[in-house]
Design a protein around this motif. Structure first.
Motif, mmCIF file in Angstrom:
data_model
loop_
_atom_site.group_PDB
_atom_site.id
_atom_site.type_symbol
_atom_site.label_atom_id
_atom_site.label_comp_id
_atom_site.label_asym_id
_atom_site.label_seq_id
_atom_site.Cartn_x
_atom_site.Cartn_y
_atom_site.Cartn_z
ATOM 1 N N LEU A 1 1.098 -1.014 0.237
ATOM 2 C CA LEU A 1 -0.125 -0.085 -0.176
ATOM 3 C C LEU A 1 0.780 0.818 0.143
ATOM 4 O O LEU A 1 1.940 1.656 1.338
ATOM 5 C CB LEU A 1 -0.222 -0.202 0.866
ATOM 6 N N VAL A 2 0.487 2.286 -0.248
ATOM 7 C CA VAL A 2 0.918 3.425 -0.706
ATOM 8 C C VAL A 2 -0.137 4.867 -0.460
ATOM 9 O O VAL A 2 -1.108 4.619 -0.994
ATOM 10 C CB VAL A 2 1.832 3.988 -2.243
ATOM 11 N N LEU A 3 -0.230 5.934 0.795
ATOM 12 C CA LEU A 3 -0.602 6.391 0.521
ATOM 13 C C LEU A 3 0.080 7.899 0.891
ATOM 14 O O LEU A 3 0.551 7.889 2.042
ATOM 15 C CB LEU A 3 -1.572 6.490 2.346
ATOM 16 N N GLY A 4 -0.513 8.658 0.627
ATOM 17 C CA GLY A 4 0.675 10.472 0.166
ATOM 18 C C GLY A 4 -0.371 11.304 -0.663
ATOM 19 O O GLY A 4 -1.040 11.209 -1.376
ATOM 20 N N ILE A 5 0.369 12.337 -0.666
ATOM 21 C CA ILE A 5 -0.184 13.670 -0.783
ATOM 22 C C ILE A 5 1.516 14.304 -1.776
ATOM 23 O O ILE A 5 2.187 14.071 -0.896
ATOM 24 C CB ILE A 5 -0.402 14.644 0.524
ATOM 25 N N ASN A 6 0.736 14.954 -2.786
ATOM 26 C CA ASN A 6 2.527 15.919 -3.160
ATOM 27 C C ASN A 6 1.980 16.676 -3.805
ATOM 28 O O ASN A 6 1.077 17.532 -4.141
ATOM 29 C CB ASN A 6 3.483 14.343 -4.188
ATOM 30 N N HIS A 7 2.840 17.397 -4.036
ATOM 31 C CA HIS A 7 2.791 18.585 -5.267
ATOM 32 C C HIS A 7 1.887 19.214 -5.929
ATOM 33 O O HIS A 7 1.395 20.531 -6.731
ATOM 34 C CB HIS A 7 4.670 19.346 -5.838
ATOM 35 N N ALA B 1 0.690 25.067 2.030
ATOM 36 C CA ALA B 1 0.231 24.333 3.444
ATOM 37 C C ALA B 1 -0.061 23.076 3.939
ATOM 38 O O ALA B 1 0.298 22.787 5.209
ATOM 39 C CB ALA B 1 -0.879 25.688 2.996
ATOM 40 N N LEU B 2 -0.975 22.712 3.224
ATOM 41 C CA LEU B 2 -1.271 21.149 3.389
ATOM 42 C C LEU B 2 0.040 20.137 3.605
ATOM 43 O O LEU B 2 0.277 19.459 5.031
ATOM 44 C CB LEU B 2 -2.319 20.649 3.046
ATOM 45 N N ARG B 3 1.057 20.768 2.211
ATOM 46 C CA ARG B 3 2.671 19.535 2.576
ATOM 47 C C ARG B 3 3.676 19.840 4.014
ATOM 48 O O ARG B 3 3.562 19.101 4.228
ATOM 49 C CB ARG B 3 3.004 19.954 1.440
ATOM 50 N N GLU B 4 2.937 21.746 4.375
ATOM 51 C CA GLU B 4 4.030 21.944 5.721
ATOM 52 C C GLU B 4 3.574 20.962 6.533
ATOM 53 O O GLU B 4 3.938 20.541 7.166
ATOM 54 C CB GLU B 4 3.806 23.371 5.614
ATOM 55 N N GLU C 1 -10.442 14.906 8.339
ATOM 56 C CA GLU C 1 -10.524 14.127 7.699
ATOM 57 C C GLU C 1 -11.288 14.422 6.355
ATOM 58 O O GLU C 1 -10.182 13.876 5.500
ATOM 59 C CB GLU C 1 -11.881 13.271 7.855
ATOM 60 N N ASP C 2 -11.657 15.282 5.884
ATOM 61 C CA ASP C 2 -12.078 15.776 4.476
ATOM 62 C C ASP C 2 -11.421 16.264 4.346
ATOM 63 O O ASP C 2 -11.117 16.455 3.129
ATOM 64 C CB ASP C 2 -12.892 16.567 4.632
ATOM 65 N N SER D 1 -9.352 14.866 0.547
ATOM 66 C CA SER D 1 -9.535 15.475 -0.782
ATOM 67 C C SER D 1 -8.712 15.930 -1.482
ATOM 68 O O SER D 1 -7.929 15.232 -2.640
ATOM 69 C CB SER D 1 -10.120 17.015 -0.725
ATOM 70 N N CYS D 2 -7.217 15.043 -0.776
ATOM 71 C CA CYS D 2 -5.919 14.991 -1.062
ATOM 72 C C CYS D 2 -4.639 14.772 -1.187
ATOM 73 O O CYS D 2 -3.993 14.258 -1.952
ATOM 74 C CB CYS D 2 -5.285 16.993 -0.897
ATOM 75 N N LEU D 3 -5.062 13.210 -0.671
ATOM 76 C CA LEU D 3 -4.946 11.803 -0.480
ATOM 77 C C LEU D 3 -4.882 10.693 -2.115
ATOM 78 O O LEU D 3 -6.119 11.014 -2.085
ATOM 79 C CB LEU D 3 -5.331 11.260 0.595
#
Length: 419
Positions: free
Chosen positions: A4-10, A16-19, A80-81, A85-87
């Motif tokens: 499994l891979v879960l993540g967010i990126n650019h 702001a959320l990545r920070e 959670e929302d 939404s970015c995941l």
């Protein structure tokens, strides 16, 4: 086991959320321990950079992606929302392909950039130290490192300059066959000039001078690269010694004028000077380009070089994708074979138990003086019956159900009809 891979990126989340989702070096060890302790998580690696945060997990049969997502949400106290939404999420072979693409720089903000590979290796090392690797992820990450090396070797993904700083140095390298013998004047002491200095050092340039409005900032940069420091007012007296000038300041007016360069060329007896102006607004008067032996390039000129090189990288990326698919399939073949290894082990153990039971029965009968030939015949009959009992039942049931596909598989597995 599942991957499994879960993540967010650019591409999916704001800065702001990545920070807020980042795992700095101060909290990464604690986070790894918590993630590994999450129900269903057997192995884990956390990759966290300025452009991405990704959780790589190997889950046991009861493991759920929701548990990993909830852990990430609660660890960083996120809504959670907002997070969902970015995941993004990848499983199985797509998880394998994603890691390989990231390691090769194909998922980066700058296509083909090499820094991400070092960051992934660091994340792997942290997980190794925390006891987060037990075999499967360890093999996957090692495989990804070798894939990245293969892509760098077999394609041109990293050969062309795609940053202004790198393009400026690449331009200088085209004009001067041996940059190590040149003297370089860097005007400014910001991030871009620092990157230029780093690339120059990689090209064995040892004679650098940094000119800046404030000496303190220039001295910090100069210490790292063993450069000389001057003020902007001292540029005219040092310009004649410079073979290359690279300028990037925030000045609203030009710092280097046509007359200044003209006087420097006279002192140099018309030995050429390469001037690269990567500032906006310009640091160098455009009229400098009218002088013989002065070769002026602006950020627009470099942008053309960068666009050509990006196109070359895009073509190389297509080659890299094909390599990744090939390597992914190899890894998945090994990963799927793990299930058969367990089945083979269980099957052998069952057969060995039957053998030991029947051998013990036969030895006991021999001790009691029974006919050896009769004992051996009975041993062979009983052992054969036990070994063929389960396959015979499976063949009979498949025939009763009319399952021709299963019958064919069983026949092949048992070596039937091959004589």
């Amino acid at each position: 086991m599942s991957l499994l891979v879960l993540g967010i990126n650019h591409k999916t989340a704001s800065v702001a959320l990545r920070e807020r989702v980042a795992f700095g070096p101060d909290i990464a060890p604690k986070a790894l321990q918590e993630l590994i302790g999450t129900q269903g998580v057997e192995e884990a690696v956390i990759v966290s950079t300025c452009n991405r945060t990704e959780l790589y997990c190997c889950l046991d049969p009861q493991g759920q992606s929701d548990a990993v997502r909830h852990w990430l949400q609660h660890f960083h106290h996120l809504d959670e929302d907002e997070l969902t939404s970015c995941l993004y999420q990848h499983q199985g072979e797509e998880a394998v392909r994603h890691l390989m693409r990231v390691a090769c720089g194909l998922d980066s903000l700058v296509l083909g950039e090499p820094q991400i590979l070092g960051q992934i290796k660091q994340a792997y090392s942290q997980s190794h130290q925390a006891g987060g690797l037990k075999g499967i992820l360890e093999r996957l990450f090692q495989k990804s490192f070798s894939v990245a090396k293969r892509v760098r070797t077999e394609t041109e993904i990293g050969a062309s300059a795609v940053s202004v700083a790198f393009a400026a140095v690449s331009l200088a390298k085209r004009i001067f066959s041996d940059l190590g013998r040149t003297r370089v004047l860097l005007v400014g002491a910001g991030e871009t000039v620092e990157l230029v200095a780093r690339h120059l050092k990689e090209q064995s340039v040892t004679r650098m001078t940094v000119a800046n409005r404030t000496l303190e900032r220039a001295q910090n940069l100069a210490r790292e690269f063993e450069a000389e420091v001057i003020t902007l007012e001292q540029i005219p007296e040092h310009l004649p010694q410079a073979d290359i000038v690279i300028s990037s300041t925030a000045s609203p007016l030009p710092i280097i004028g046509k007359g200044m360069v003209e006087r420097a060329l006279k002192v140099r007896r018309h030995q050429p000077i390469l001037l690269v102006d990567i500032a906006v607004p310009r640091d160098i008067e455009p009229e400098v380009d009218e002088l013989n032996d002065a070769y002026l390039y602006t950020v627009d000129d470099l942008q053309g070089i960068i666009e050509q090189n990006l196109e070359a990288r895009r073509r190389a990326a297509g080659q890299a994708e094909r390599i990744i698919l090939e390597e992914r399939d190899q890894f998945m073949g090994w990963f799927r074979s793990l299930k058969s290894v367990d089945l083979i082990r269980d099957y052998r153990h069952g057969a060995e138990r039957m053998r030991e039971q029947e051998l013990g029965r036969a030895l006991q009968a021999l001790d009691q003086g029974e006919d050896p030939a009769k004992i051996m015949t009975e041993l062979a009959r009983r052992l054969t019956n036990k070994l063929i009992h389960t396959p015979t039942q499976a063949l009979a049931q498949a025939g009763k159900d009319g399952d021709q596909e299963l019958l064919a598989v069983l026949a092949h597995s048992l070596g039937l009809g091959q004589r």
